[in-house]
Enzyme design. Structure first.
Site, short mmCIF file in Angstrom:
data_model
loop_
_atom_site.label_atom_id
_atom_site.label_comp_id
_atom_site.label_asym_id
_atom_site.label_seq_id
_atom_site.Cartn_x
_atom_site.Cartn_y
_atom_site.Cartn_z
N ARG A 4 1.26 30.31 41.68
CA ARG A 4 0.23 29.98 41.36
C ARG A 4 -0.78 30.77 42.21
O ARG A 4 -0.53 31.28 43.18
CB ARG A 4 0.01 28.35 41.55
N ALA A 49 20.02 6.88 -16.61
CA ALA A 49 18.76 7.41 -15.52
C ALA A 49 18.06 8.48 -16.13
O ALA A 49 17.39 9.22 -15.59
CB ALA A 49 19.55 8.25 -14.31
N ALA A 66 4.96 22.56 42.31
CA ALA A 66 4.24 22.09 41.48
C ALA A 66 2.94 23.00 41.06
O ALA A 66 2.42 23.80 41.72
CB ALA A 66 3.50 20.67 42.25
N ASN A 99 11.44 -2.23 -12.60
CA ASN A 99 10.41 -1.37 -13.53
C ASN A 99 9.26 -1.18 -13.19
O ASN A 99 8.27 -0.51 -13.79
CB ASN A 99 10.53 -2.35 -15.08
N ARG A 105 5.76 2.23 -16.24
CA ARG A 105 5.37 1.08 -15.47
C ARG A 105 5.20 1.17 -14.08
O ARG A 105 4.27 0.56 -13.23
CB ARG A 105 5.96 -0.13 -15.97
N GLU A 108 18.29 -10.96 -28.13
CA GLU A 108 17.11 -10.78 -27.35
C GLU A 108 16.10 -11.79 -27.38
O GLU A 108 16.01 -12.55 -28.36
CB GLU A 108 16.38 -9.29 -27.68
#
Length: 452
Positions: A439, A9, A422, A227, A15, A154
């Site tokens: 309120r 790694a 409310a 890759n 690329r 290869e």
């Protein structure tokens, strides 16, 4: 027999054209190298050594304690990379597998099969190979008249006859560990690139009349290296197909596998239905008979049996049995819903515990809060948890009713059976079974519009 692994790694991966090091690019939500290490360890390998170079610290941070590490200062080829592990593995007896960190699709079944074949054949080296329709670009496995491996050639060095061979080398090997490190000392860099190549170990072993084999895998996708971004996308697709297939075999309905993304650590119970466009990642556990609606995004969460999620985002949270979430809701980290709870459309929760039967049906924010059983929170209500410096908690008891457009300014407690009118802004605790209004009184000026 002891089993070891060397994971390569160290490469930057030019690329990929990215600041992120190649092996850290994610597939199915997890770094490529992490997939490789998981498969190696699942195949029964006790000791993993990862060769790092470019981005070493980031790679170590990603892998953590799953591996030991060695550093390849200069990238001088694959044989040179393996040789850096000598101080850890050089004197050990057993089998060592060498695998590239950019092969995220390699499975533990394939690795296990390679190791089993290698040891049963009593060979000093085994190449993982595959037969493909188009072998161009790969190293060819050359066999003698007796069918035994005589070498790896290869692409650039192959004769016209050798180029017709369709058995390719994956670049993954199993070795007798001591023979591997003895032979690495004999590898030279007498080639156009001036590098030390691991396949030269195979050539040297054959010259020394050692037994070398190749194990042919049927899983051609599994040996695919990544890759560039094109190959990364292909790996993502293949991994997605593999994961989705396994869930469907296990009794999960995936309506459209092509648009469903599930991480490899996700657990899903039977008769659960996953609708299109859904993404499920991390260490998520989904129970039986669950419905995950279209375009939902779930990560590191638990969704219990018979729950329903509709087009919502859930992160680091728990949804209880028979509960419903959404559409268009967000459960942020630390949210925990009990049984038969309801989180409706455009509701956001964070570090909130809702006990059995609690309901927040629409257009509300419930953060740093505890909501009691069967409590109903009306539309547009907010737990005001932040004063600009500190976060504070709201506690609401069982069977309470929070009216629409209420602001509960934390820290505050609302008792069992309490009723918040409310439009109220509540700054003081509300006792059990009390009505609280916070309120301004309405003022009406008749005829005001005409005077304007």
């Amino acid at each position: 027999m002891q089993k070891y692994a060397v994971v390569l790694a160290a490469g930057k991966g030019t690329r990929m054209k990215s600041k992120l090091y190649k092996v850290l690019h994610p597939v199915a939500g997890e770094a490529m190298v992490q997939h490789v290490i998981d498969s190696v360890k699942n195949a029964g390998v006790e000791t993993v050594v990862t060769v790092v170079g470019h981005g070493a610290e980031k790679v170590k941070e990603t892998i953590g304690h799953a591996s030991q590490f060695v550093h390849q200062e200069e990238q001088l080829g694959t044989a040179h990379a393996v040789k850096t592990a000598k101080d850890i593995l050089g004197n050990k007896k057993g089998t060592t597998i060498v695998v590239c960190g950019d092969t995220p699709l390699i499975s533990d079944e394939t690795i296990h099969a390679l190791l089993t074949f290698h040891e049963s054949e009593n060979t000093v080296a085994t190449v993982l190979s595959a037969k493909v329709n188009d072998p161009f670009g790969y190293g060819r496995i050359i066999r003698g008249n007796d069918g035994q491996v005589s070498g790896i050639v290869e692409q650039k060095d192959a004769t016209a006859e050798q180029a017709e061979v369709n058995e390719i080398s994956s670049g993954i090997f199993a070795f007798d560990n001591q023979k591997l490190f003895e032979t690495l000392e004999k590898v030279n860099n007498d080639n156009a690139q001036g590098e030390y190549y691991l396949p030269d170990v195979i050539r040297i072993l054959k010259e020394e009349d050692e037994k070398v084999s190749a194990y042919i895998t049927d899983d051609v996708d599994g040996i695919m290296g990544v890759n560039d971004r094109v190959q990364l996308a292909k790996a993502e697709q293949k991994m997605k197909e593999r994961i989705n297939l396994q869930h469907m075999i296990n009794g999960v309905t995936i309506v459209d596998p092509a648009t469903t993304y599930i991480g490899k650590h996700v657990v899903i119970g039977e008769d659960t239905v996953i609708e299109p466009g859904t993404s499920i990642n991390g260490k998520t556990i989904i129970g039986k008979n669950v419905t995950i609606g279209m375009n939902s995004d779930i990560k590191n969460s638990t969704i219990k049996d018979d729950a329903t999620i509709k087009q919502s985002v859930i992160t680091d949270s728990v949804v209880g049995e028979f509960s419903t979430v959404g559409p268009f809701a967000q459960l942020r980290p630390g949210s925990e819903l009990g049984k038969e709870t309801k989180i409706g459309n455009f509701v956001e929760t964070k570090k909130a515990v809702l006990k059995d039967g609690a309901k927040v049906s629409h257009l509300s924010y419930i953060g740093d809060a505890e909501v009691g059983a069967r409590t109903n929170i009306g539309c547009g209500s907010i737990t005001v948890n932040y004063d600009g410096v500190n976060k504070f908690r709201t506690i609401i008891g069982d069977d309470a009713f929070i009216g629409c457009n209420s602001n509960l300014v934390a820290p505050v407690e609302v008792g069992d059976g309490a009723f918040i009118a409310a439009g109220s802004t509540i700054t003081d605790d509300v006792p059990d079974e009390s009505l609280a209004l916070g309120r301004a009184r309405q003022t009406t000026k008749e005829g005001y519009y005409k005077t304007k």
